[in-house]
Structures are given as structure tokens and as C-alpha cells.
Design a protein around this motif. Structure first.
Motif: not given
Length: 503
Positions: A227-231, A351-359, A88-89
Motif C-alpha cells: 500500500p501507498l499512503y498520502s503521508r 519543481k518536483f514530480v513523483q511517480l509511484y509504480h507498485q508491484g 518503483q515500490s
């Protein structure tokens, strides 16, 4: 192709020199164990077979040692087989969601004592404030489940599954601003360039599905925020085959995966075979491991052309599943749809699923902002827990929810009875976990009456990472990678496993 191969060798003096130095004794010494182990792995499902050996399926210590050294097997029997990390960004407000502080209602508008702040670093947004007025939450809290966990009115769906959750209310980080904080949470260091958590797990444990990436990222579409970066899901200095692959909503879930227009792809296999031969010549000449990593990526992309459309197809999901996750789950790219997609990927042994949710960055209008965010995410979070549980997957799937830091008890900007803003706060915030190896219906750690300082069982980011790795059977001090003359690890030179939250 053989004639071209010989011609290339005859014209390449560097290659001739390498071949002269590569005598029979060196070849047998340096490749017998490695090639033998890799050949064995190519004849069977490597992760499932080797994991059983590491867990005691074989009493051959020599074989186990080879497998661990060559293929990055677990150091001990793992509790978790897969993970979904709901990031939760922006920094969710623990005060308005989980960390209930009823005494604050009697302190509305009073200045936060300097003895509580203890001279802690403030952001540039509130460093010039002359007073720090206390802003009690306006949300109602209740206790739920047999665990009697405190949850605010904003999360009625999550309240239904509190007995499956392990709350950690004593999280701490070193970073106070978004970019270094999210980088720290995702890579173990505030500076860019280190491998992400998913990349470390991919490097250490490999894949359980040959046709999908080990590490996949999903980002909620059309959300404002930091902002979210691919790194953040990058491989850093690890081989590129361990980087996260972002799946997007729309026609092409993975960029550049589809064949170009008017190309039917009938000769793609032949093209990759020839490309592989050329790359092998380069690898024989220069020994650059990145060449092999790039070849592995080409092969994965070829297999993904079939596997990705299959796993991203939602047409086989029954109506009751969409109802479980909420109406937004029918719209690709929403948080609810990504939670459902995460379950499908986990079913396929990603194996690893990452969810990003901004706001979640509510410097002003905190009550309204947090309320809107919970409305977008609450049902889907709870649905994911229920869905995994009903399929028998929660027992070996680790679910994590949290942001990069918390929010302050004092109001930033105007304070009224119904409105306030909260600044970043790194020294005390809440995360929750569920599933494989963590205690259900359990709350760990405690903050002071202001949710400003941890007073019981602090958990640093390095401790969180060490515990996560432990659940996957990895000793965080042993999984290292040599780069620029030193050995690096996810937890750097810190971190301890938080054993009290483990089953």
C-alpha cells in the motif's frame, strides 16, 4: 465589511490585547525586512529573479542575505531546476536487471555462505529457512553504449539510453520491511510524520509556477502491491502548503477541485476575498502561520481550476510522442501515461514530480514478475529520458529511478532452473539517475560476487538525500525547520554529498 471588522475587534478582548502589545517600534522591527522582501517578490517572478541574484546577478550582499533568509533561496548555484522521481515500490531485483554476477551460474543451488550473510537481519519470510540456496538470474545480460553498462534483456529500451544514465550500484538502507523502508526513502526517517523530499524542496525553494503546485504526485492505476499512503508525499510538520498534490486519472484529476453541480463559480473570487479578510483577522489575533498556509492553498486551488484542465489535456500531443512512450501512454493512469504527464508538468515548471509504480515485490515467481514489470515500464522510462533530452530539458532536470531496497541472491521458497523467489535485501541495491549535474554514462559503487554486500563506495539513503539537495543548490545541513523545540532536516544528523557522481 469595514464596519463588521471594527465590530469584531471591539468584541474580541484577545485581539484588543494583541493590538496594545503591537506598538509601532515592534511593528517596524519585525516586519520591515519581511514585508519588504515579500512585496518585492509579489511584483515580479520571485524564483527566477531571486535565483539570479543568488547566483551572482547582484553584488549587493545585504539584499542576497535578505532574500536567502526570507524566501529560502539556494545556498549555492544549483545544477537542477526540476526533478522527476520514478519510484518503483516493492524492491526491484537488481540481480535480474542491472547488477550482473556471471559467477553465480556455477553456484546454482549451493547454500549462501554464512561468511557472506555476516549475521545480517532477515525478514520474517526467510528467517526460518535452514538453507539459503543461491538463485542465479536466468536473464541474459549485455553491455551497451560507449559506457559499456550491463543491462539485462528485460530492458531493451533503457539499453538505448545507458550513456545518459548514472548507475549507483552500492545503495544501502537501514530498513528491511516495506513500510519503514519506503517511508525512510521518501522522508529520511523510518517513522511516519516527517516531511517528504518534495515538501522539503517546496519549503526551501518555493515555486516556479504560480498556477500549479510545486510538488505533484502520480500513482499508476490498478496496480497490486504494497500500500501507498498520502503521508509519503505529505508535508509532515512543515506548513500544509508544501504537501504533495496527487493528480489522478479520470474526469477530476484533483479531488474537490471542480465546482459542485449546478454552481457556475461566478462569485468564487468574491467569496475567497471575503474569506481571506476573515482569515487575516484570525491571523492578526493569534499569529498562527497555518492560517496563512491554508489561505495560500485556497488561492492555489482557485488558480488550478484553470491550469489543471489545461496541463492534463493530452489532445495536443502528436502521434510520434505517444509512439515514443508506447501504446499504454494513450490510456490515462498507466505508468506510460504518467511518464508523459510528468514531462508536461515539468515543462510547466513544476519543481518536483513523483511517480509511484507498485508491484515489484517478487517473493515468488520472480522471473515472471520482473519481466512483466519491465514490460510495463521500460519503454516509458527510456522515452522520458529521450523526450526531455530532445527538448533541451534534461540538462536541468534530474531524473531518478529506484525502489526502497533490493532483493536477495538466495531463493525464498522453491528453486528451479527457471523459477525462484527473492526476499527483501537492504544492504545492496541499484538505482539510476540522469540529467542535471550527474555524470552520464557512469557506474558508481560495487557489490561482492553475490550482490549481497557493498565492497566499494557505499551510498546510504542519507547520502542520496544530501546529494539530491546539493544538486538543487541546497546545503542539506542548513535547510532546517524548528519543530517541538529542535531543528529538523531531511538528513537528520547524517549524510554526505556523493561528489564522485557529480559533473
Amino acid at each position: 465589511m469595514c464596519d463588521g471588522h471594527d465590530t469584531l475587534r471591539s468584541n474580541n478582548k484577545d485581539l484588543q490585547q494583541v493590538e496594545k502589545q503591537w506598538d509601532r517600534r515592534n511593528f517596524l522591527t519585525k516586519t520591515s525586512l519581511g514585508l519588504g522582501a515579500l512585496a518585492l517578490g509579489s511584483l515580479m517572478n520571485p524564483q527566477k529573479t531571486f535565483a539570479s541574484l543568488a547566483a551572482g546577478g547582484s553584488d549587493n550582499d545585504a539584499v542576497n542575505s535578505i532574500l536567502k533568509n526570507q524566501l529560502g533561496l539556494p545556498h549555492h548555484v544549483p545544477k537542477a531546476k526540476r526533478i522527476v522521481y520514478l519510484f518503483q515500490s516493492g524492491g526491484p531485483s537488481q540481480l535480474d536487471m542491472f547488477d550482473y554476477k556471471p559467477k553465480l551460474k556455477d553456484m546454482y543451488g549451493k547454500d549462501l555462505p554464512a561468511s557472506v550473510r555476516k549475521g545480517q537481519r532477515l525478514t520474517g519470510m526467510s528467517a526460518d529457512q535452514t538453507t539459503f540456496p543461491i538463485a542465479p538470474t536466468i536473464m541474459d545480460f549485455q553491455q551497451y553504449g560507449e559506457s559499456r553498462a550491463w543491462v539485462s534483456e528485460l530492458m531493451p529500451h533503457l539499453a538505448e539510453v545507458v550513456d545518459d544514465l548514472c548507475f549507483v550500484k552500492s545503495m544501502q538502507t537501514d530498513a528491511i520491511n516495506h513500510d519503514p523502508a519506503i517511508t525512510f526513502m521518501q522522508t529520511g526517517n523510518q517513522l511516519p510524520g516527517r516531511p517528504s523530499i518534495g515538501s522539503w524542496l517546496s519549503y526551501g525553494l518555493g515555486s516556479d509556477n504560480e498556477n500549479l503546485p510545486t510538488f505533484i504526485t502520480l500513482v499508476t492505476k490498478n496496480m497490486p502491491g504494497q500500500p501507498l499512503y498520502s503521508r509519503l508525499w505529505g508535508n509532515g510538520f512543515l506548513p500544509t502548503e508544501h504537501q504533495g498534490v496527487q493528480f489522478r486519472s479520470g474526469k477530476d484529476p484533483v479531488l474537490f477541485l471542480s465546482d459542485p453541480e449546478n454552481y457556475d463559480g461566478h462569485d468564487r473570487r468574491k467569496m475567497l476575498d471575503y474569506l481571506g479578510k476573515l482569515n487575516n483577522l484570525q491571523h492578526d489575533a493569534y499569529g498562527d502561520p497555518e492560517i496563512q498556509a491554508r489561505m495560500a492553498q485556497y488561492e492555489m486551488a482557485f488558480r488550478m481550476q484553470t491550469s489543471v484542465p489545461e496541463v492534463t489535456d493530452m489532445s495536443d500531443e502528436p502521434d510520434y510522442i505517444f509512439d515514443l512512450y508506447g501504446k499504454d501512454s494513450r490510456e490515462p493512469g498507466t505508468y506510460a501515461a504518467n511518464c508523459l504527464m510528468a514531462r508536461k508538468l515539468l515543462e510547466k515548471d513544476v519543481k518536483f514530480v513523483q511517480l509511484y509504480h507498485q508491484g515489484w515485490d517478487q517473493h515468488i515467481g520472480c522471473p515472471e514478475g520482473v519481466r512483466a514489470q519491465c514490460k510495463r515500464t521500460d519503454q516509458a522510462n527510456a522515452a522520458l529520458i529521450k523526450d526531455l533530452k530532445q527538448r533541451g530539458m534534461l540538462e536541468d532536470t534530474l531524473v531518478i529511478w529506484g525502489g526502497e531496497f533490493g532483493r536477495t541472491v538466495y531463493s525464498q521458497g522453491q528453486l528451479t532452473k527457471t523459477d525462484y523467489g527473492r526476499d527483501h535485501h537492504p544492504k545492496a541495491f541499484t538505482m539510476w539517475m540522469a540529467g542535471a549535474g550527474v555524470k552520464p554514462g557512469f557506474t558508481y559503487g560495487k557489490t561482492d560476487d553475490f550482490s549481497y554486500n557493498v565492497v566499494e563506495n557505499p551510498v546510504h539513503i542519507h547520502d542520496f538525500h544530501a546529494t539530491l539537495m546539493h544538486l538543487f543548490g541546497i546545503d542539506h545541513e542548513q535547510l532546517t525547520f524548528k519543530h517541538q523545540g529542535r531543528r529538523f532536516r531531511l538528513t537528520d544528523v547524517h549524510g554526505k554529498v556523493v561528489k564522485d557522481i557529480l559533473t
